[in-house]
Design a protein around this motif. Sequence first.
Motif, PDB file in Angstrom:
ATOM      1  N   MET A 191       0.832  -1.206   0.000  1.00  9.87           N
ATOM      2  CA  MET A 191       0.000   0.000   0.000  1.00  9.87           C
ATOM      3  C   MET A 191       0.866   1.255   0.000  1.00  9.87           C
ATOM      4  O   MET A 191       0.585   2.224  -0.735  1.00  9.87           O
ATOM      5  N   SER A 192       1.930   1.248   0.784  1.00  7.06           N
ATOM      6  CA  SER A 192       2.821   2.412   0.837  1.00  7.06           C
ATOM      7  C   SER A 192       3.496   2.656  -0.512  1.00  7.06           C
ATOM      8  O   SER A 192       3.636   3.805  -0.941  1.00  7.06           O
ATOM      9  N   ILE A 193       3.923   1.582  -1.187  1.00  8.03           N
ATOM     10  CA  ILE A 193       4.561   1.723  -2.494  1.00  8.03           C
ATOM     11  C   ILE A 193       3.584   2.298  -3.505  1.00  8.03           C
ATOM     12  O   ILE A 193       3.930   3.194  -4.291  1.00  8.03           O
ATOM     13  N   ARG A 194       2.335   1.814  -3.501  1.00  9.16           N
ATOM     14  CA  ARG A 194       1.339   2.314  -4.452  1.00  9.16           C
ATOM     15  C   ARG A 194       1.015   3.785  -4.191  1.00  9.16           C
ATOM     16  O   ARG A 194       0.889   4.581  -5.114  1.00  9.16           O
ATOM     17  N   ILE A 195       0.912   4.147  -2.920  1.00  7.97           N
ATOM     18  CA  ILE A 195       0.676   5.554  -2.590  1.00  7.97           C
ATOM     19  C   ILE A 195       1.880   6.399  -2.991  1.00  7.97           C
ATOM     20  O   ILE A 195       1.731   7.512  -3.523  1.00  7.97           O
ATOM     21  N   GLY A 196       3.087   5.873  -2.758  1.00  9.47           N
ATOM     22  CA  GLY A 196       4.286   6.604  -3.147  1.00  9.47           C
ATOM     23  C   GLY A 196       4.368   6.824  -4.646  1.00  9.47           C
ATOM     24  O   GLY A 196       4.722   7.919  -5.106  1.00  9.47           O
ATOM     25  N   LEU A 197       4.036   5.798  -5.427  1.00  9.52           N
ATOM     26  CA  LEU A 197       4.046   5.932  -6.885  1.00  9.52           C
ATOM     27  C   LEU A 197       3.045   6.983  -7.351  1.00  9.52           C
ATOM     28  O   LEU A 197       3.356   7.836  -8.195  1.00  9.52           O
ATOM     29  N   LEU A 198       1.823   6.913  -6.818  1.00  9.81           N
ATOM     30  CA  LEU A 198       0.778   7.846  -7.239  1.00  9.81           C
ATOM     31  C   LEU A 198       1.122   9.283  -6.869  1.00  9.81           C
ATOM     32  O   LEU A 198       1.046  10.189  -7.708  1.00  9.81           O
ATOM     33  N   THR A 199       1.520   9.501  -5.623  1.00 11.10           N
ATOM     34  CA  THR A 199       1.802  10.864  -5.170  1.00 11.10           C
ATOM     35  C   THR A 199       3.048  11.440  -5.845  1.00 11.10           C
ATOM     36  O   THR A 199       3.087  12.626  -6.174  1.00 11.10           O
ATOM     37  N   ILE A 258      -3.595  19.480   5.513  1.00 10.86           N
ATOM     38  CA  ILE A 258      -4.298  19.146   4.274  1.00 10.86           C
ATOM     39  C   ILE A 258      -5.077  17.848   4.427  1.00 10.86           C
ATOM     40  O   ILE A 258      -6.255  17.754   4.033  1.00 10.86           O
ATOM     41  N   SER A 259      -4.443  16.827   4.998  1.00 17.67           N
ATOM     42  CA  SER A 259      -5.107  15.542   5.171  1.00 17.67           C
ATOM     43  C   SER A 259      -6.328  15.668   6.085  1.00 17.67           C
ATOM     44  O   SER A 259      -7.402  15.123   5.786  1.00 17.67           O
ATOM     45  N   PHE A 287      -7.537   7.734   2.380  1.00 21.29           N
ATOM     46  CA  PHE A 287      -6.628   7.544   1.251  1.00 21.29           C
ATOM     47  C   PHE A 287      -6.421   8.832   0.467  1.00 21.29           C
ATOM     48  O   PHE A 287      -5.285   9.249   0.222  1.00 21.29           O
ATOM     49  N   TRP A 288      -7.521   9.481   0.060  1.00 20.99           N
ATOM     50  CA  TRP A 288      -7.388  10.665  -0.794  1.00 20.99           C
ATOM     51  C   TRP A 288      -6.861  11.871  -0.039  1.00 20.99           C
ATOM     52  O   TRP A 288      -6.198  12.737  -0.616  1.00 20.99           O
ATOM     53  N   GLY A 289      -7.107  11.938   1.251  1.00 21.79           N
ATOM     54  CA  GLY A 289      -6.516  13.008   2.049  1.00 21.79           C
ATOM     55  C   GLY A 289      -5.003  12.888   2.102  1.00 21.79           C
ATOM     56  O   GLY A 289      -4.280  13.881   1.954  1.00 21.79           O
ATOM     57  N   VAL A 290      -4.518  11.659   2.285  1.00 17.67           N
ATOM     58  CA  VAL A 290      -3.073  11.414   2.311  1.00 17.67           C
ATOM     59  C   VAL A 290      -2.452  11.696   0.948  1.00 17.67           C
ATOM     60  O   VAL A 290      -1.420  12.370   0.839  1.00 17.67           O
ATOM     61  N   VAL A 291      -3.069  11.177  -0.118  1.00 16.87           N
ATOM     62  CA  VAL A 291      -2.534  11.364  -1.469  1.00 16.87           C
ATOM     63  C   VAL A 291      -2.468  12.847  -1.817  1.00 16.87           C
ATOM     64  O   VAL A 291      -1.454  13.337  -2.336  1.00 16.87           O
ATOM     65  N   THR A 292      -3.547  13.578  -1.548  1.00 14.09           N
ATOM     66  CA  THR A 292      -3.576  15.008  -1.872  1.00 14.09           C
ATOM     67  C   THR A 292      -2.533  15.774  -1.074  1.00 14.09           C
ATOM     68  O   THR A 292      -1.821  16.630  -1.620  1.00 14.09           O
ATOM     69  N   GLY A 293      -2.432  15.478   0.209  1.00 12.76           N
ATOM     70  CA  GLY A 293      -1.467  16.179   1.055  1.00 12.76           C
ATOM     71  C   GLY A 293      -0.040  15.972   0.606  1.00 12.76           C
ATOM     72  O   GLY A 293       0.742  16.930   0.503  1.00 12.76           O
ATOM     73  N   ILE A 317       6.721   7.880   0.817  1.00 14.10           N
ATOM     74  CA  ILE A 317       6.424   6.697   1.632  1.00 14.10           C
ATOM     75  C   ILE A 317       6.593   7.008   3.117  1.00 14.10           C
ATOM     76  O   ILE A 317       5.746   6.656   3.950  1.00 14.10           O
ATOM     77  N   LEU A 318       7.691   7.690   3.477  1.00 17.42           N
ATOM     78  CA  LEU A 318       7.935   8.000   4.883  1.00 17.42           C
ATOM     79  C   LEU A 318       6.890   8.964   5.434  1.00 17.42           C
ATOM     80  O   LEU A 318       6.430   8.810   6.575  1.00 17.42           O
ATOM     81  N   HIS A 319       6.499   9.950   4.633  1.00 20.21           N
ATOM     82  CA  HIS A 319       5.502  10.903   5.111  1.00 20.21           C
ATOM     83  C   HIS A 319       4.123  10.261   5.232  1.00 20.21           C
ATOM     84  O   HIS A 319       3.346  10.597   6.135  1.00 20.21           O
ATOM     85  N   GLU A 320       3.813   9.337   4.319  1.00 18.34           N
ATOM     86  CA  GLU A 320       2.538   8.603   4.444  1.00 18.34           C
ATOM     87  C   GLU A 320       2.519   7.812   5.736  1.00 18.34           C
ATOM     88  O   GLU A 320       1.518   7.825   6.476  1.00 18.34           O
TER      89      GLU A 320
END
Length: 271
Positions: A69-77, A122-123, A130-136, A200-203
Amino acid sequence: MNRRKMMILLAGLSILMLAAITVAGQLLSEAAMVTDFSRKNLAPCLSYPFGTDWMGRDMFVRTITGLSMSIRIGLLTAAISAVIAFLMGILAATMGKIADGLIIGLIDLVMGIPHILLLVLISFALGKGFWGVVTGIALTHWTSLARLIRGEVLQLKQSQYIKIAEKLGQGKLTITLKHMTPHLIPQLFVGLVLMFPHAILHEASITFLGFGLSPEQPAIGVILSESMKYLAMGKWWLALFPGLFLVFVVLLFHFMGSTISQLLDPAHAHQ
């Protein structure tokens, strides 16, 4: 095998390892939620390499799922941040002094606020999740790359072929897309990869603090946050293995970024 080929091989192995973690995490997402109180709080053993938690959940499965999950969020953000940085850098360098001043002011404003504080604000404003983290993360990690892109564009504007294209009557958009973008892609790609570990670390950080992903999801931040209350009871494995694997993934991304940066650098072409 020279140094360049060795670096390509190691970068390829890193990509394969990260891809394997991502795919395995998605396949194990349902298994990560399975509870069995007959095996709760088991220390690491052959059956459960990372032990089990207070609900009997397999910590190895949960760790892999959380890393995926962290890798996917990192890639997207990182991808969103790279696009923002590219557009801001291009606009600052090509749209005149007023646009340049406004964008540089925005960059200074974002960089002047501590990352974690801005991320939390922001989050929280977007309802966390999920979207709060991605946007932030996406809105706070583009500044350094935007400055780099702006500097590259300002240098390219002084090149002879850019000046010839302007005298031939080509518009700013055509010059940017046709003549500048191919030179900016290597810097953009390296910046994209190097943003992964920060994302990834910030997520994990804001999720650990309770302002990120929901507690129902097997994210690394959730796992580390929940395990804190059990460390005093001697359940050291609940935090140790997820934390070590998070550091391992971050270092892999950092190594990939550094390797790709050297491979694209002409000074290392003959090594």
